[in-house]
Motif scaffolding. Structure first.
Motif, PDB file in Angstrom:
ATOM      1  N   PRO A 112      -5.090 -83.473  10.632  1.00 19.77           N
ATOM      2  CA  PRO A 112      -6.524 -83.721  10.874  1.00 19.77           C
ATOM      3  C   PRO A 112      -7.234 -84.356   9.682  1.00 19.77           C
ATOM      4  O   PRO A 112      -8.270 -84.978   9.840  1.00 19.77           O
ATOM      5  CB  PRO A 112      -7.083 -82.320  11.151  1.00 19.77           C
ATOM      6  CG  PRO A 112      -6.094 -81.372  10.587  1.00 19.77           C
ATOM      7  CD  PRO A 112      -4.756 -82.045  10.682  1.00 19.77           C
ATOM      8  N   PHE A 147      -8.428 -87.713  17.345  1.00 23.10           N
ATOM      9  CA  PHE A 147      -9.234 -86.482  17.403  1.00 23.10           C
ATOM     10  C   PHE A 147      -9.094 -85.801  18.766  1.00 23.10           C
ATOM     11  O   PHE A 147      -9.159 -84.586  18.866  1.00 23.10           O
ATOM     12  CB  PHE A 147     -10.721 -86.802  17.181  1.00 23.10           C
ATOM     13  CG  PHE A 147     -11.038 -87.302  15.793  1.00 23.10           C
ATOM     14  CD1 PHE A 147     -10.168 -87.093  14.731  1.00 23.10           C
ATOM     15  CD2 PHE A 147     -12.227 -87.975  15.535  1.00 23.10           C
ATOM     16  CE1 PHE A 147     -10.464 -87.552  13.454  1.00 23.10           C
ATOM     17  CE2 PHE A 147     -12.534 -88.430  14.262  1.00 23.10           C
ATOM     18  CZ  PHE A 147     -11.653 -88.221  13.221  1.00 23.10           C
ATOM     19  N   VAL A 185      -8.342 -81.664  18.436  1.00 25.60           N
ATOM     20  CA  VAL A 185      -9.229 -80.537  18.722  1.00 25.60           C
ATOM     21  C   VAL A 185      -8.573 -79.521  19.658  1.00 25.60           C
ATOM     22  O   VAL A 185      -9.062 -78.399  19.785  1.00 25.60           O
ATOM     23  CB  VAL A 185     -10.576 -80.972  19.328  1.00 25.60           C
ATOM     24  CG1 VAL A 185     -11.404 -81.695  18.288  1.00 25.60           C
ATOM     25  CG2 VAL A 185     -10.373 -81.837  20.550  1.00 25.60           C
ATOM     26  N   PRO A 219     -13.752 -83.234  13.301  1.00 28.00           N
ATOM     27  CA  PRO A 219     -12.305 -83.025  13.205  1.00 28.00           C
ATOM     28  C   PRO A 219     -11.736 -83.043  11.788  1.00 28.00           C
ATOM     29  O   PRO A 219     -10.711 -82.414  11.530  1.00 28.00           O
ATOM     30  CB  PRO A 219     -11.739 -84.173  14.038  1.00 28.00           C
ATOM     31  CG  PRO A 219     -12.796 -84.426  15.064  1.00 28.00           C
ATOM     32  CD  PRO A 219     -14.103 -84.205  14.347  1.00 28.00           C
TER      33      PRO A 219
END
Lengths: 518, 319
Positions: A42, A51, A55, A167
């Motif tokens: 990340p 992203f 997530v 993120p």
């Protein structure tokens, strides 16, 4: 070639029909992505495309509450902010483990931020970390107890919490970083609702359910992300049953999916602004009347409805309406009014003047830049200006525009997606954000009142106070018209009618925890 | 005969070294001439001059161009192709993953276009100006002039969306599958599209050389002796014509490797072509270098193989 997880294979065998193409199996969601991720670390990636996977794999200390851009607790249960806005103390959950079984604690948080920010950290060389500047205000990060972490900032910085929810603030297992070193991006270990199973290059990234997820295990057994670069092929895969969901549906195809009961179309406005930078070092554009005339001359309704086919809404401010608490909805903006534009141009003696307009061929968040550029050109020429377009490939374009427009062009397309109302005006409309000072104010807008309001809003810890300041700043900026405000993009996605409980987020992140596909 | 052949092969393999060296130099400096750099591509909208400079320094791109090239060259001799800037992975392992897929696609297409090209050419030549000849010429011309990506999309719309007979994209099924029949189902559309486009040149050339051979004395002799027409065409004429066709197949190998770039993008085939497109747009210099070198080496080797075949077929060709 390896098979993905056994349960999926078993389901697939059970459901394989005599037809050549079977439907995707139940409880497995196949998502068509626009590209292969660069990495699943990340801290190393910058693209929304990546992203969308991250997530679902990782959590951060905080996250955006469902359907909003407001921050709520995630791995941190609660926090205190010192009165001067420089010390943030987070109480962490004590019941969370990373997918590799190592405990999530304050030391892990410290490891994550020091790896990104401290050049002497033993794992700093597993970077580079291009968005580390999101956290450049962090002076120290300390584990003040087993489950308490304290950040000290070098100045009050109101967007800090919302940056933590971005993120880049997701947290990775320190043990996994130690084990995989610079290859960590291919072996992601987080605390998220799904855990990493397999990444087959340019074919698929497979995540499986984290049965021990602290916030309730998801319903789906697995999520498969397939990169399908060509938009037409992505649409074809959707129609032929090869994928259950796709993001970034081309405007041309949205209505087709809307008419077909087999599919559900999702749309969600986000924190995106598409605008045209005006070069205020050009003598002509120093005249506010000319800049306002340009804003009146562009038919934004026609742009979003015809060129973008309803995949965007009309923008009238540098802050997107998705930031509902900070957006000033009392401004009139510049509704399409070519007569008023002609009047203003005549007053300013600008009729018949020539302007150079930089247009890009594509690029992140730029929507349909060539067609939008030519439509804007036509609008401006119809009120008596002479616009010559210069088109550049995205990376070349960025190099030219970010270096400042002086001596290059009078106008340039641009689009930004941000996670806090502060970011765009602070980086692109402040006197201290000129290109030669590392900012993005490529059109050299400068207004001391705006500078002061933005500085205040950034250091205030009260959201009400910040909202008031942003609304005031917007009123001044819109009146000054340093840009032509054009569009706010609406993110879209299509899913088959088998997909349940899905919706898009204004953050443009793809939250799949609650999705079901029986 | 074996000795001069092996000497010839050895000489050609040695020539590969300057070819690849020259190519690497060209690729390196063309990439350097394209505006934008990897840091800018990675940072996107966040590419301030300051951020770009910091990231470039971290990526080792703050050195002069000749210095960067020499470092890269030095590493190559130690078998180190460097790391991709964008993916932060060894270039060699990315290529290893991708090269097989491209070989399967391009190889299948090459075999298909050779078979169909030769057959079409022979049939055309033996029925010169007849209806069949005209029909074949028409189809072949359509193939030559049709844009590969457009034909690919058309195939997807027909076979995957309308009839649901074949998968639209990818190399293997996402769930289950993974075996040879699965691969073949995924291969039919991309390889067929690529082959259809590459068939034309081989068919036209086969037709021309066959017509030329069919006019020669030994054919007239064979026919005069009463040899059956089938045998005249397939045994005598085709064997003679093959000598001038084989090098063209070698050249078409380059065409299918290059054409794979579009086809791989349209069909999301996980090969080198789609990898190169992405690497160029993100200015991933070392990945482009590695990819181009491997494709170029494959091209040279395939052409060498074609020359060897020609050498064996035709005693007149000297090494």
């Amino acid at each position: 070639m390896k098979r993905i997880v056994n349960p999926i294979a078993a389901v697939a065998f059970a459901t394989t029909s005599t037809f050549a193409i079977a439907q995707t199996p139940p409880n497995v969601l196949v998502v068509g992505q626009i590209a292969e991720p660069q990495s699943l670390d990340p801290h190393a990636v910058t693209a929304v495309n990546d992203f969308r996977i991250l997530v679902n794999l990782y959590d951060g200390l905080v996250r955006y509450a469902d359907g909003t851009l407001e921050v709520e607790p995630s791995l941190a249960e609660s926090w205190d902010i010192s009165d001067d806005g420089t010390v943030y103390k987070f109480q962490l959950r004590d019941d969370v483990e990373f997918h590799d079984g190592t405990p999530f604690d304050a030391e892990a948080v410290v490891f994550n931020f020091e790896r990104m920010l401290d050049e002497d950290h033993p794992y700093y060389d597993t970077g580079p970390f291009p968005l580390a500047f999101y956290f450049s205000q962090i002076d120290t990060v300390e584990a003040t107890a087993e489950h308490e972490v304290t950040f000290t900032l070098n100045e009050p910085f109101a967007p800090f919490l919302s940056n933590l929810a971005y993120p880049t603030g997701l947290l990775i297992s320190p043990q996994a970083v130690r084990e995989h070193g610079e290859n960590i991006g291919r072996h992601p270990v987080g605390t998220g609702a799904y855990q990493f199973e397999e990444w087959e290059s340019n074919s698929r990234v497979v995540l499986t359910r984290n049965n021990d997820y602290w916030d309730g295990a998801p319903d789906l057994e697995a999520v498969v992300f397939r990169p399908i670069t060509d938009a037409n092929t992505r649409v074809a895969e959707m129609r032929s049953g090869g994928i259950d969901m796709m993001v970034e549906v081309p405007p041309d195809n949205v209505s087709m999916f809307k008419e077909d009961p087999m599919f559900q179309v999702y749309e969600q406005a986000g924190p995106h602004v598409w605008f045209v930078i005006l070069n205020m070092r050009n003598e002509l554009l120093q005249d506010k009347r000319v800049r306002q005339a340009l804003n009146y001359a562009v038919d934004k309704e026609a742009l979003v409805n015809d060129v973008l086919q309803g995949t965007a809404t009309v923008a009238d401010s540098p802050i997107a309406p998705a930031f509902n608490w900070a957006y000033n909805d009392e401004l009139d903006g510049y509704p399409y009014n070519p007569d008023r534009a002609r009047e203003l141009l005549e007053e300013a003696g600008a009729v018949g003047e020539e302007l150079t307009f930089y247009v890009t061929e594509g690029g992140s968040g730029m929507l349909d830049p060539i067609n939008m550029g030519t439509a804007i050109q036509a609008n401006l020429e119809s009120v008596g200006l002479d616009i010559s377009i210069e088109t550049y490939e995205w990376n070349t374009f960025l190099g030219r525009v970010n270096a400042g427009l002086e001596g290059e062009a009078d106008m340039a397309e641009m689009a930004w997606m941000t996670n806090d109302p502060d970011t765009l005006p602070f980086l692109a409309l402040r006197s201290d954000a000129m290109p030669d000072e590392g900012g993005f104010n490529s059109g050299y807008y400068s207004n001391a009142d705006v500078d002061k309001l933005l500085e205040q809003a950034r250091t205030s810890t009260s959201q009400e106070e910040r909202a008031r300041l942003y609304k005031e700043a917007q009123a001044i900026i819109v009146e000054d018209a340093p840009w032509i405000f054009v569009a706010n993009w609406q993110q879209n996605a299509v899913a088959t009618d088998r997909v349940e409980n899905f919706h898009l987020q204004p953050s443009f992140l793809l939250q799949l925890r609650d999705v079901r596909k029986p | 005969m074996a000795t001069p052949l092996w000497r010839y092969v050895g000489k050609r393999l040695l020539l590969l070294i300057p070819v690849l060296f020259g190519l690497s130099l060209i690729v390196f400096f063309i990439m350097a001439l394209i505006p934008g750099d990897p840091a800018q591509a990675i940072l996107g909208s966040y590419a301030t001059p300051e951020n770009v400079a910091r990231l470039n320094a971290q990526l080792g791109l703050d050195k002069s161009l000749p210095q960067q090239y020499l470092t890269w060259l030095g590493n190559i001799f130690q078998g180190d192709f460097g790391r991709s800037y964008n993916q932060n992975r060894e270039v060699i392992s990315i290529i290893a993953e991708r090269f097989g897929a491209t070989l399967i696609l391009a190889g299948t297409a090459l075999v298909l276009c050779s078979i169909f090209g030769l057959l079409a050419g022979i049939i055309s030549a033996s029925r010169q100006y007849g209806l069949v000849d005209k029909a074949i010429t028409l189809i072949v011309l359509i193939g030559i002039s049709m844009p590969a990506f457009w034909l690919g999309l058309l195939m997807i719309m027909l076979f995957a969306v309308e009839w649901r007979l074949l998968p639209a994209s990818g190399m293997f099924s996402i769930y289950g599958g993974g075996d040879l029949p699965d691969l073949i189902r995924h291969l039919i559309l991309p390889a067929g599209t690529l082959a259809f486009i590459a068939t034309g040149v081989i068919a036209r050339l086969t037709r021309a050389s066959m017509l030329e051979v069919l006019r020669q004395d030994f054919i007239r002799t064979a026919r005069a002796k009463g040899v059956n027409e089938r045998r005249v065409i397939y045994r005598h004429a085709f064997k003679a014509a093959l000598v001038s066709i084989v090098p063209v197949i070698g050249i078409q190998a380059g065409f299918v490797l290059g054409g794979a770039v579009y086809i791989e993008t349209v069909f999301q085939w996980p090969g080198m072509g789609s990898m190169l497109v992405n690497a160029i747009s993100t200015r991933d210099l070392l990945l482009v270098q590695g990819g181009v070198l491997v494709i170029a080496a494959a091209y040279v080797l395939i052409n060498l193989a074609a020359d060897v075949v020609q050498f064996i077929l035709d005693p007149r060709v000297t090494a």
